[in-house]
Design a protein around this motif. Structure first.
Motif, PDB file in Angstrom:
ATOM      1  N   SER A  69       0.808  -1.230   0.000  1.00  0.00           N
ATOM      2  CA  SER A  69       0.000   0.000   0.000  1.00  0.00           C
ATOM      3  C   SER A  69       0.836   1.274   0.000  1.00  0.00           C
ATOM      4  CB  SER A  69      -0.934   0.001   1.224  1.00  0.00           C
ATOM      5  OG  SER A  69      -0.173  -0.041   2.431  1.00  0.00           O
ATOM      6  N   ILE A  70       2.162   1.166  -0.098  1.00  0.00           N
ATOM      7  CA  ILE A  70       3.035   2.354  -0.073  1.00  0.00           C
ATOM      8  C   ILE A  70       3.331   2.751  -1.528  1.00  0.00           C
ATOM      9  CG2 ILE A  70       5.114   3.369   0.961  1.00  0.00           C
ATOM     10  CD1 ILE A  70       3.275   2.123   2.999  1.00  0.00           C
ATOM     11  N   TRP A  71       2.354   3.345  -2.190  1.00  0.00           N
ATOM     12  CA  TRP A  71       2.495   3.587  -3.627  1.00  0.00           C
ATOM     13  C   TRP A  71       3.347   4.817  -3.920  1.00  0.00           C
ATOM     14  CZ3 TRP A  71       1.195  -0.543  -6.056  1.00  0.00           C
ATOM     15  CH2 TRP A  71       0.186  -1.359  -5.540  1.00  0.00           C
ATOM     16  N   PRO A  72       4.413   4.681  -4.731  1.00  0.00           N
ATOM     17  CA  PRO A  72       5.201   5.846  -5.140  1.00  0.00           C
ATOM     18  C   PRO A  72       4.369   6.726  -6.076  1.00  0.00           C
ATOM     19  CG  PRO A  72       6.372   3.766  -5.562  1.00  0.00           C
ATOM     20  CD  PRO A  72       4.955   3.423  -5.266  1.00  0.00           C
ATOM     21  N   PRO A  73       4.752   7.989  -6.224  1.00  0.00           N
ATOM     22  CA  PRO A  73       4.008   8.868  -7.126  1.00  0.00           C
ATOM     23  C   PRO A  73       4.027   8.355  -8.567  1.00  0.00           C
ATOM     24  CG  PRO A  73       5.520  10.119  -5.741  1.00  0.00           C
ATOM     25  CD  PRO A  73       5.851   8.684  -5.538  1.00  0.00           C
ATOM     26  N   SER A  74       2.985   8.678  -9.304  1.00  0.00           N
ATOM     27  CA  SER A  74       2.936   8.328 -10.723  1.00  0.00           C
ATOM     28  C   SER A  74       4.147   8.918 -11.441  1.00  0.00           C
ATOM     29  CB  SER A  74       1.648   8.880 -11.343  1.00  0.00           C
ATOM     30  OG  SER A  74       1.583   8.570 -12.712  1.00  0.00           O
ATOM     31  N   GLY A  75       4.741   8.163 -12.325  1.00  0.00           N
ATOM     32  CA  GLY A  75       5.934   8.613 -13.049  1.00  0.00           C
ATOM     33  C   GLY A  75       7.234   8.173 -12.418  1.00  0.00           C
ATOM     34  N   PRO A  96       4.303  -9.708  -9.669  1.00  0.00           N
ATOM     35  CA  PRO A  96       2.977  -9.157  -9.346  1.00  0.00           C
ATOM     36  C   PRO A  96       3.046  -7.729  -8.801  1.00  0.00           C
ATOM     37  CG  PRO A  96       3.149 -11.421  -8.577  1.00  0.00           C
ATOM     38  CD  PRO A  96       4.536 -11.009  -8.989  1.00  0.00           C
ATOM     39  N   LEU A  97       4.053  -7.429  -7.974  1.00  0.00           N
ATOM     40  CA  LEU A  97       4.203  -6.072  -7.453  1.00  0.00           C
ATOM     41  C   LEU A  97       4.585  -5.113  -8.569  1.00  0.00           C
ATOM     42  CD1 LEU A  97       4.281  -4.028  -5.163  1.00  0.00           C
ATOM     43  CD2 LEU A  97       6.627  -4.750  -4.666  1.00  0.00           C
ATOM     44  N   MET A  98       5.472  -5.529  -9.467  1.00  0.00           N
ATOM     45  CA  MET A  98       5.862  -4.661 -10.581  1.00  0.00           C
ATOM     46  C   MET A  98       4.660  -4.343 -11.473  1.00  0.00           C
ATOM     47  SD  MET A  98       9.535  -6.470 -11.417  1.00  0.00           S
ATOM     48  CE  MET A  98       9.836  -5.546 -12.928  1.00  0.00           C
ATOM     49  N   HIS A 112      -0.266   1.647 -11.393  1.00  0.00           N
ATOM     50  CA  HIS A 112      -0.373   2.891 -10.626  1.00  0.00           C
ATOM     51  C   HIS A 112       0.408   4.038 -11.264  1.00  0.00           C
ATOM     52  CE1 HIS A 112      -2.335   0.640  -7.400  1.00  0.00           C
ATOM     53  NE2 HIS A 112      -2.560   1.780  -6.798  1.00  0.00           N
ATOM     54  N   GLY A 113       0.919   3.814 -12.470  1.00  0.00           N
ATOM     55  CA  GLY A 113       1.563   4.891 -13.212  1.00  0.00           C
ATOM     56  C   GLY A 113       3.075   4.946 -13.111  1.00  0.00           C
ATOM     57  N   CYS A 114       3.697   3.949 -12.486  1.00  0.00           N
ATOM     58  CA  CYS A 114       5.159   3.921 -12.412  1.00  0.00           C
ATOM     59  C   CYS A 114       5.746   3.401 -13.722  1.00  0.00           C
ATOM     60  CB  CYS A 114       5.620   3.032 -11.257  1.00  0.00           C
ATOM     61  SG  CYS A 114       5.197   3.664  -9.619  1.00  0.00           S
ATOM     62  N   ALA A 127       9.076  -2.912 -20.062  1.00  0.00           N
ATOM     63  CA  ALA A 127       7.612  -3.022 -19.987  1.00  0.00           C
ATOM     64  C   ALA A 127       7.269  -4.495 -19.853  1.00  0.00           C
ATOM     65  CB  ALA A 127       6.961  -2.424 -21.235  1.00  0.00           C
ATOM     66  N   VAL A 128       6.148  -4.790 -19.194  1.00  0.00           N
ATOM     67  CA  VAL A 128       5.822  -6.192 -18.909  1.00  0.00           C
ATOM     68  C   VAL A 128       5.630  -7.019 -20.175  1.00  0.00           C
ATOM     69  CG1 VAL A 128       4.880  -5.754 -16.622  1.00  0.00           C
ATOM     70  CG2 VAL A 128       3.395  -5.556 -18.628  1.00  0.00           C
TER      71      VAL A 128
END
Length: 202
Positions: free
Chosen positions: A47-53, A70-72, A78-80, A102-103
């Motif tokens: 739940s510790i989401w970094p800012p988008s970008g 799965p986390l990546m 979430h925009g990372c 990219a995945v």
């Protein structure tokens, strides 16, 4: 990327680390066998989401490492922007760089059989590095495999920009105390299937 290698003349420390690596490889293998879906639970509880970008460097899970995919995937949603480490021939041995990822990208087999982006993927300087490990403690110390690639890679990155290094591990990989040398790079946090641990770095 520098091609120098950190040297240690502390033989007892080297022996202590070698013995601990052997023990921790067995402990991690047991954790993997007991909970093969831990990577999904780790991502689900995050739940510790970094800012988008934010540029986040993950890694390609090797053998029984905790699977960060799965986390990546969740971070990308979430925009990372994602990246992966790549080992390259720096002329005097291998060095680690980070390349955009990219995945959906097709990866290539790098040194040691670890999948990495192709040489055509652009190099990036991540804001957050997800770091595999054999053992960790709550002071941010990390035990790796002994090659020094992450220690050198993070040391170089630190000279370029501010960033965070978060270890990815099974809860069973926590050890106290963990032997440490001056060149060992500290972790700012560790994420396990049991939750997020903010380390108490000096």
């Amino acid at each position: 990327m520098p091609d120098g290698t950190f040297h240690s003349h502390n033989s007892p420390m080297k022996e202590a680390k070698a013995a601990l690596r052997k023990d921790m490889k067995a402990r991690r293998a047991a954790a993997f066998s007991a909970d093969p879906s831990a990577g999904e639970r780790l991502a689900a509880g995050f739940s510790i989401w970094p800012p988008s970008g934010t540029v986040v460097a993950g890694y390609s899970a090797f053998r029984n490492e905790m699977n960060p995919q799965p986390l990546m995937q969740a971070l990308a949603e979430h925009g990372c922007h994602l990246a992966l480490p790549a080992l390259i021939d720096a002329g005097a041995g291998l060095s680690m760089v980070f390349r955009a990822f990219a995945v959906t990208d097709q990866l290539v087999e790098g040194p040691f059989g670890i999948l990495q982006p192709s040489d055509t993927a652009p190099e990036v300087l991540p804001d957050l590095v997800l770091v595999p490990l054999l053992a960790f403690d709550r002071q941010g110390r990390r035990l790796g495999y002994g090659g020094g690639f992450y220690d050198r890679g993070l040391h170089f990155l630190k000279s370029q920009k501010p960033f965070k290094a978060w270890g990815i591990a099974y809860a069973a990989q926590e050890v106290h105390p963990l032997p440490v040398e001056p060149h060992d790079q500290r972790l700012d946090a560790v994420i396990t299937e049991s939750g997020f641990i903010l380390t108490e770095t000096d």
